[in-house]
Each structure stands twice: as structure tokens, then as C-alpha cells.
Design a protein around this motif. Structure first.
Motif, PDB file in Angstrom:
ATOM      1  N   ASN A 591       0.821  -1.199   0.000  1.00  0.00           N
ATOM      2  CA  ASN A 591       0.000   0.000   0.000  1.00  0.00           C
ATOM      3  C   ASN A 591       0.851   1.243   0.000  1.00  0.00           C
ATOM      4  O   ASN A 591       0.385   2.330   0.243  1.00  0.00           O
ATOM      5  CB  ASN A 591      -0.984   0.004   1.167  1.00  0.00           C
ATOM      6  CG  ASN A 591      -0.282  -0.240   2.458  1.00  0.00           C
ATOM      7  OD1 ASN A 591       0.919  -0.518   2.468  1.00  0.00           O
ATOM      8  ND2 ASN A 591      -1.008  -0.145   3.534  1.00  0.00           N
ATOM      9  N   SER A 592       2.097   1.053  -0.232  1.00  0.00           N
ATOM     10  CA  SER A 592       2.919   2.245  -0.387  1.00  0.00           C
ATOM     11  C   SER A 592       3.976   1.929  -1.421  1.00  0.00           C
ATOM     12  O   SER A 592       5.084   1.600  -1.106  1.00  0.00           O
ATOM     13  CB  SER A 592       3.573   2.603   0.932  1.00  0.00           C
ATOM     14  OG  SER A 592       4.280   1.490   1.421  1.00  0.00           O
TER      15      SER A 592
ATOM     16  N   THR B  39       2.014   1.547  12.966  1.00  0.00           N
ATOM     17  CA  THR B  39       2.468   1.560  11.572  1.00  0.00           C
ATOM     18  C   THR B  39       3.966   1.307  11.487  1.00  0.00           C
ATOM     19  O   THR B  39       4.733   1.885  12.238  1.00  0.00           O
ATOM     20  CB  THR B  39       2.164   2.927  10.932  1.00  0.00           C
ATOM     21  OG1 THR B  39       0.788   3.215  11.143  1.00  0.00           O
ATOM     22  CG2 THR B  39       2.464   2.933   9.448  1.00  0.00           C
ATOM     23  N   GLU B  43       2.428   4.062   4.734  1.00  0.00           N
ATOM     24  CA  GLU B  43       1.269   3.501   4.049  1.00  0.00           C
ATOM     25  C   GLU B  43       0.426   4.638   3.475  1.00  0.00           C
ATOM     26  O   GLU B  43       0.552   5.773   3.897  1.00  0.00           O
ATOM     27  CB  GLU B  43       0.421   2.687   5.035  1.00  0.00           C
ATOM     28  CG  GLU B  43       1.207   1.579   5.704  1.00  0.00           C
ATOM     29  CD  GLU B  43       0.379   0.747   6.667  1.00  0.00           C
ATOM     30  OE1 GLU B  43      -0.800   1.073   6.868  1.00  0.00           O
ATOM     31  OE2 GLU B  43       0.938  -0.215   7.207  1.00  0.00           O
TER      32      GLU B  43
END
Lengths: 600, 201
Positions: A591-592, B39, B43
Motif C-alpha cells: 500500500n505504499s 504503523t 502507508e
């Protein structure tokens, strides 16, 4: 001094000059007198030029070019420095472009612009395996000069033989390489890269002769390719790290030729590029059905132990674990060995003594932070920050797992205490996010605070570099992964590059916490016991190659995802831990996948 | 711009544990997960929305808050259209660190005009009753540091979350409008005949 090349001198000539102000008006100052030597060093032949005035210290050479983007390593020594050293001088940014250019060595513009009075900046040496061509002067110039061009198209400054000796040099070099006149330019001598004497060490890379490799390939193309691929991987890794001078710096053409012969479906990019992008594609065919064996049971585990508790035939045992994992009942004990807390050759008695003293040591360290008063902590910002973050993070680690769920869960308190004690054990490293993910499965398996701590310590030893300030280990792994991906699936690699995702940042979490969040808690146990570096080492696999074999399945998923939903409309790329490991389908989607330049 | 959706890159910065991921998830999926992981790395999620007749795709980047991850985080700053500086109202340290976050952003994002770059400040976790940072304190900081809009939010009960993100979009659009106008005003009319002047070359 490290920079001086030692070895048998086969050519030695004083009075070889570099004209440092090429093209400008020549004055005396711009001629740098130096010594040219050719040396035999192990299997390598080194050509070395250094100015007469050079002091016995090459450290200034490296420093002089530290801030030049084009240069990673100026001077190469047979005892290769680990790549980490010169990367440390880099900014704390993820400058992959720089990191990838590790192989270059030479003269940069930065060097040429340096003042001539610092003559040592001009010194260079290279291995003969790297030499591509030699350009000679026109006839009738009064003296001879040579320009060495290396395989990565680095052109070294012209060496002027004001006191003769150029013919002798060529004679000397021709003992090791075949030099032939270029068809296009009679002044250029090309080095014939088919030369056998230089390809010996490449064959060392392969434990078996080519014939048997080919037979194996016919029998089982997939396995043969993967096995040999893992060797190529090791070779590449070695080259990247420069650990082994014998396998270091093979001409890419030789690698290509060899592999094309060995593996029919291999496609080689003949166009030589800097770096190692030689093999462009390796077609391994369809993935065969892999027969997994049953997990190692308690009785099987114990059968490897003698009466005093020493383990025998550890190699075989590790192979069994690799093929089938462990029964959960064995994990508690087996992980202590797999994670190097207990030595395999220790007796039961030795282990219980070890465990006792380690438990004492653990509680001694635990007492250290436990006894810090609030006032003390107010004056210790680092400890305060560690504690703060640990408190926040243990509350955000595996809270859906029964072992850690709910309020006032003792599992969460243990996570906290072990991580705090780890800060005392290694205060410089302290706590870094990701550690709680690595500890959580270990604690779950150990069900014992002190044992979990020491297993965690060993586990952290393996990946210390990943968590250090510069995260050097992570950078290295991402570079290696990208090298491997190019080899396995260059098309996908190019696709990622076209989407500004060539640096594989999206793999960061996979690698930092060893896929902990991409699989279910249960599957992670199996994966970690099957893929610890200790096991892979025994099996001659590279850790990254092994994990990449998971990734190749993943590639398809990712590709499909991007092709079907290019707009990414509110796609929620969450990370569902999937079911069975045997499919090894990493369902988590990156997702990145954008790098800084993707900003639009 | 009519009919065309533009992509805005918005980045969430702030200390670990202030609720950056929760804010993002609340806004994009309207869900709140008490068992969310912290995290690791960076993202992002996309959200399409319409603000003042502009349809916009907001790309929200969520970062790991720990200092150690700086080298991973900072390359993603470049090209941001707006920065959401986030702290937690029950954690005064996270409020004090806003300065550092702003500095880090400006340094690495390579912002041309930091004075006018749109920052929005979010004081999260207002659902918690014990506040260590008062509204006045936070508003004063925003005023003194470039008149940034301030929102007290709760990702948990959804207070002000959409409002904060939408304000971010408005700020970006306002700046774009202004620069559009600038370009318009600075346009040289090529059709206008220049005054006759004697040329010397």
C-alpha cells in the motif's frame, strides 16, 4: 596501510606520470610522477598506480570523494571493505541510486576537480578482470601513454611513460590476458574476455561441474534452476558485500556465457550495464508440487539427542524442520536451539546451568529499569522516550490474539517488561518499532519471560543492522531484493520502476519484521522456524532467495491488482493474514509503492 | 478543472501513538479499530471527495512516528500538497513536538514557500476526558506559527475528522486558485503590438 596492494610484484616501473591538467596549458606542476606496478594477489592480478609522494595512508582518498554522488568507492583493496562502511557516510536518506552503484570505482569528475597538490587522490588500482581495453597513443609522440578503460566504462586517466617501460607493461599483461587490436581502432587493444585462466574462480561458484548441472536440469528444471539460482544469489550477494575476493569481480560476460550454457531458458542481456543487470530473465517453468513432510514431532526431536542431551546430525534435523516445520509441542524447546540461545552440542546439564545463570542475568537487568524512580526518569529523556513508546506499542501488538487480548492482559505486561529490559541490555539500540512484532511470537512460544528475552536477544543479533540508526541492513536487503527480482522477473521489475516503485519500499515491513504481519500468527511460527538464516545456511539457500520464492507468487497478485484497479479508488490495502502457508500466497498488497519522485 | 478530478497528496505527521492511522482509517473507511497495529514504514489510502464543486482524490500518507524511521519517512514528503500535523490532547509531549515535525517536513519536503504552505493541526483523542493540552494552548500555537487551522478530533467517535481533512483540501485549492490567478495576471499578451522601438542589433 590497507590501501597498499600486497602480493607478488611482476612489474614495477617508476616514472609513470599522470598529467593532471589535461587539455590546459601544461606546466610542470601538473605532471604527477608515480609508480606503476602489476601484482599477483591470490587469483587476481592487480594493476596499481600511485604517486611517488603518496604517504602510506589511503583514508584521505576515500574521504576526498565522500560527497561525490558518482563515487561510492574510489580505491579497492583485495580485502574488500564491507559495503556498509562507505555507505555510512551517506545522508540518512534512502538514496538507493547511490547504494546500487556500489560496483563503481574510479576516477570521478569530483576527483579531477580536486587540487593537484593532493596527489594521492590520483592513485588507483584495478583487477585485470575488470580491464576492457587499453588505448595507446599515436605513433611518434615522443613518449608512450596508455589509457585504461574498465568494463563498466570507467576510463582511468592516461598514464604517460616518460621514462619508457610501456612495452614491458604490455608484455607483462599479456601473460594474463589476451590483448587484440580493435577492428575499429588500431590504437585500441581489447581484452579478450573468453580467457580461460581468468574464469577459474567463477567455476568455484558452482560446486558441481557443468555436466552434472545440465543433467540435473533435464531431470528437474525447477529444482536445478532454483538451486543454482540460489548460488547465483550468493554470488551476487558476495559481490555486493565483497566478502570473497576469489569470486569477486567476475566479468559479467563470463557469467552470462556460463549460465546460458547451463540453463537453456535463461535470457541474458548482452548489453552490459553498470551493476549486475546481466541476466535479464530466468524461466523456471511451473512451480512443481512440493511434498511437505510432517512436522517434527517430540519423539523425532528427541531421537536426535544422545543420553546426555547433545544433538547429533543437526544438519539433518534442520533439513527436516525446513521441510515440515515443528509440532507446536516441540517449539518451546526447539526454538531455543534454532535461535541460538542453546548450543546444539551442549548437554542437558550444561543447558540447565546456562538457563539458570541467564535467568539471573535477566532479572538483574530487569531490576535496573524497575528501580529507576520517577524523578530519575525525568532526567533521562531517552529512557522516558523508550518507555513511552513501548507502552504505546505493546498495546498495539497482536491484540486480537488470545495471548494478548483484552484489558490488563499479563501477556501485554510481559511484552512491555521484556522490551524495557532489552533497552537495558542494549541501550544504544534501545527500542525500535517492529521489535514488539518480533518478540510477540517468541514470547507466545516460550511462555517464559527470561527464555523469551534471551531468544529475542539472539533473534535481534541477526537483524541488529536493520534497526540501527541508519537502517543499513534494510537498505542492503532492499537492494539485494531488487537485484533478485530483476533476475527472476525483469518485466515486473521494469513495471515497478515505471510506477516509481523500483526501490521496493513497499517490502520494507515484510523484511523488517520477517513477514510477521503478512501471515497469520500460526503461519509465522512455521515460517520463522523454517527460514531462520541458520537453517538456510545449512541448506545452501540465501534467505532472500528463499523469501523471494514466496514473492514470485506474490508478483502475480500485485500485478493483477494494479492492472485491474489502476485508479486505486479507496482500495483499502489492509493486510489480511491468510490461511495456509503451503499456498504461500502473500495476500497483503503493497500500500505504499510510491517513491518520493512519484509525487504528482 | 471542471469535471476533472485532481490528485492531492496529504501527509499525516506526528508522534507515535497520537492516532495518525486511526484518523486516516476513520476518514477513509469510517471505521475505528481499537486493536490496530502501530504503523511500520509508510502507508497510504486514497479517498475521493467533492469540496466546493471540485472533485478531488485525496491520497493520504500515513507514516511511522518514531524518530528511527526518519530516513524511510522523509523521502515521501516531497510533493505533498498539505501536511496534517497531529498530536494527542492527552499527551503534552506530542504537542511540544509539533515544532520538530513542522521543521522536519519543511526541510525534507523541499517546500518553496514555507510561509504559505498549508498546514492543518489536529489535536486528536478529544474523547479522552483528561486533557494535557488545552484548546487555548493549541490555538495559540497555531496562531503564532503561521495561522494554521486547528481541529480537535476524535478518530474513535468520529468528531471533526472529515472537517479536518476537508479543510486541508480547501487550503490546497485556495492556494492553487491564487497561483492560477497569478499566472493569469502575469500573462503577457502576445497579440498586443509592442511599441515600436529602434533595434540596435
Amino acid at each position: 596501510m590497507e590501501g597498499i596492494v600486497t602480493g607478488k610484484v611482476v612489474y614495477d616501473h617508476e616514472g609513470v606520470f599522470i598529467h593532471s591538467s589535461c587539455g590546459k596549458m601544461e606546466d610542470q606542476d601538473s605532471l604527477i610522477p608515480g609508480i606503476l606496478r602489476v601484482l599477483e594477489k591470490d587469483v587476481e592480478v592487480i594493476v596499481d598506480w600511485r604517486p611517488l609522494e603518496e604517504t602510506l595512508d589511503s583514508s584521505n582518498i576515500l574521504c576526498a570523494v565522500q560527497d561525490s554522488n558518482s563515487v561510492v568507492e574510489w580505491n579497492q583493496t583485495p580485502k574488500e571493505r564491507p559495503i556498509t562502511e562507505h555507505q555510512n557516510s551517506y545522508e540518512a536518506e534512502w538514496d538507493m541510486v547511490n547504494t546500487v552503484s556500489f560496483k563503481k570505482k574510479y576516477f570521478s569528475k569530483g576527483g579531477v576537480q580536486n587540487p593537484v597538490n593532493n596527489q594521492s587522490q590520483w592513485s588507483f588500482f584495478f583487477s585485470l578482470t575488470e580491464l576492457k581495453s587499453i588505448k595507446q597513443n599515436k605513433e611518434g609522440m615522443g613518449w608512450s601513454y596508455f589509457v585504461f578503460c574498465l568494463k563498466d566504462d570507467v576510463i582511468l586517466p592516461a598514464l604517460h611513460f616518460h621514462h619508457g617501460g610501456s612495452e614491458l607493461l604490455l608484455e607483462c599483461l599479456e601473460k594474463y590476458v589476451v590483448l587484440c587490436e580493435s577492428k575499429q581502432d588500431s590504437r585500441t587493444l581489447l581484452v579478450d574476455s573468453q580467457n580461460r585462466s581468468l574464469s577459474q574462480s567463477f567455476e568455484n561458484l558452482h560446486e558441481e561441474p557443468t555436466d552434472s548441472l545440465l543433467q540435473k536440469f533435464r531431470r528437474d528444471p525447477y529444482a536445478a534452476t532454483m538451486i543454482n539460482f540460489s548460488k547465483v544469489t550468493n554470488f551476487l550477494v558476495d559481490t555486493i558485500r565483497g566478502t570473497d575476493p576469489a569470486t569477486h569481480r567476475r566479468p559479467p560476460q563470463e557469467m552470462a556465457d556460463f549460465l546460458v550454457d547451463a540453463i537453456p531458458d535463461l535470457k541474458i542481456n548482452q548489453q552490459e550495464e553498470s551493476g549486475f543487470e546481466v541476466i535479464t530473465r530466468i524461466d523456471v517453468g511451473t512451480r512443481p508440487e512440493v511434498q511437505r513432510r510432517d512436522p517434527v514431532s517430540t519423539s523425532e526431536w528427541e531421537s536426535y539427542m544422545d543420553s546426555e542431551g547433545r544433538f547429533h546430525n543437526v544438519h539433518h534435523l534442520k533439513t527436516m524442520i525446513f521441510k515440515g516445520g515443528l509440532c507446536h509441542a516441540v517449539r518451546k524447546e526447539a526454538w531455543k536451539f534454532l535461535l541460538n540461545y542453546f548450543p546444539w552440542n551442549s548437554t542437558k546439564e550444561e543447558r540447565s546451568l546456562l538457563q539458570k545463570s541467564k535467568t539471573d542475568e535477566y532479572f538483574r537487568m530487569k531490576l535496573q529499569w524497575k528501580s529507576v524512580s520517577e524523578e530519575q526518569e525525568n532526567r533521562n529523556s531517552r529512557l522516558r522516550d523508550y518507555r513511552c513508546l513501548i507502552e504505546k506499542d505493546v498495546n498495539r501488538t497482536d491484540r486480537t490474539n488470545r495471548f494478548y487480548e483484552g484489558d490488563d492482559n499479563p501477556g501485554v505486561v510481559l511484552l512491555h517488561d521484556i522490551l524495557m529490559t532489552y533497552c537495558m541490555y542494549d541501550f544504544d539500540l534501545g527500542y525500535v518499532q517492529g521489535m514488539s512484532d518480533l518478540l510477540s511470537p517468541i514470547l507466545y512460544v516460550m511462555e517464559n519471560e527470561a527464555d523469551a528475552f534471551w531468544c529475542f536477544v539472539s533473534y535481534m543479533d541477526q537483524m541488529h543492522e536493520n534497526f540501527e540508526e541508519q537502517m543499513q541492513g534494510m537498505k542492503m536487503q532492499l537492494v539485494q531484493l531488487s537485484t533478485l527480482l530483476r533476475l527472476l522477473d525483469s518485466g515486473f521489475c521494469s513495471y515497478l520502476e515505471s510506477k516509481d516503485s523500483g526501490y521496493l519500499y513497499f517490502c520494507f515491513r515484510w523484511l523488517l519484521i520477517r513477514f510477521k504481519r503478512e501471515f497469520s500468527f500460526h503461519d509465522i511460527h512455521q515460517m520463522w522456524e523454517e527460514l531462520p538464516p541458520a537453517v538456510c545456511e545449512v541448506l545452501g539457500l540465501d534467505y532472500n532467495a528463499a523469501s523471494l520464492s514466496y514473492d514470485t507468487t506474490e508478483d502475480c497478485t500485485v500485478k493483477k491488482h494494479y492492472q485491474t484497479s489502476p485508479s486505486q479508488n479507496s482500495t483499502v490495502p489492509v493486510h489480511p493474514a491468510n490461511g495456509t502457508r503451503s499456498n504461500s500466497n502473500l495476500k497483503a498488497l503493497p500500500n505504499s509503492v510510491h517513491t518520493p519522485s512519484s509525487a504528482c | 478543472m471542471a469535471g476533472k478530478s485532481s490528485l492531492l497528496k496529504v501527509i499525516l505527521l506526528g508522534d507515535g501513538g497520537v492516532g495518525k492511522s486511526s484518523l486516516m482509517n476513520r476518514y477513509v473507511t469510517n471505521k475505528f479499530d481499537t486493536q490496530l497495529f502501530h504503523t511500520i514504514g509508510v502507508e497510504f489510502l486514497n479517498k475521493e471527495l467533492e469540496v466546493d464543486n471540485h472533485s478531488v482524490t485525496m491520497q493520504i500518507w500515513d507514516t511511522a512516528g518514531q524518530e528511527r524511521f526518519r530516513s524511510l519517512r522523509t523521502p515521501f514528503y516531497r510533493g505533498s500538497d498539505c501536511c496534517l500535523l497531529t498530536f494527542s490532547v492527552d499527551d503534552s509531549q506530542s504537542f511540544q513536538n509539533l515544532n520538530n515535525w513542522k521543521k522536519e517536513f519543511i526541510y525534507y519536503a523541499d517546500v518553496k514557500d514555507p510561509e504559505h504552505f498549508p498546514f492543518v493541526v489536529l489535536g486528536n483523542k478529544v474523547d479522552i476526558s483528561e486533557h494535557q493540552v488545552s484548546t487555548e494552548e493549541a490555538e495559540a500555537w497555531c496562531r503564532d506559527n503561521g495561522n494554521h487551522p486547528y481541529f480537535e478530533t476524535s478518530a474513535k467517535d468520529s468528531t471533526n475528522v472529515s472537517a479536518a481533512f476537508e479543510e486541508a483540501v480547501r487550503r490546497v485549492l485556495a492556494i492553487e486558485d491564487r497561483s492560477d490567478q497569478l499566472i493569469h495576471n502575469d500573462t503577457v499578451n502576445l497579440h498586443r503590438k509592442p511599441k515600436a522601438s529602434s533595434s540596435c542589433c
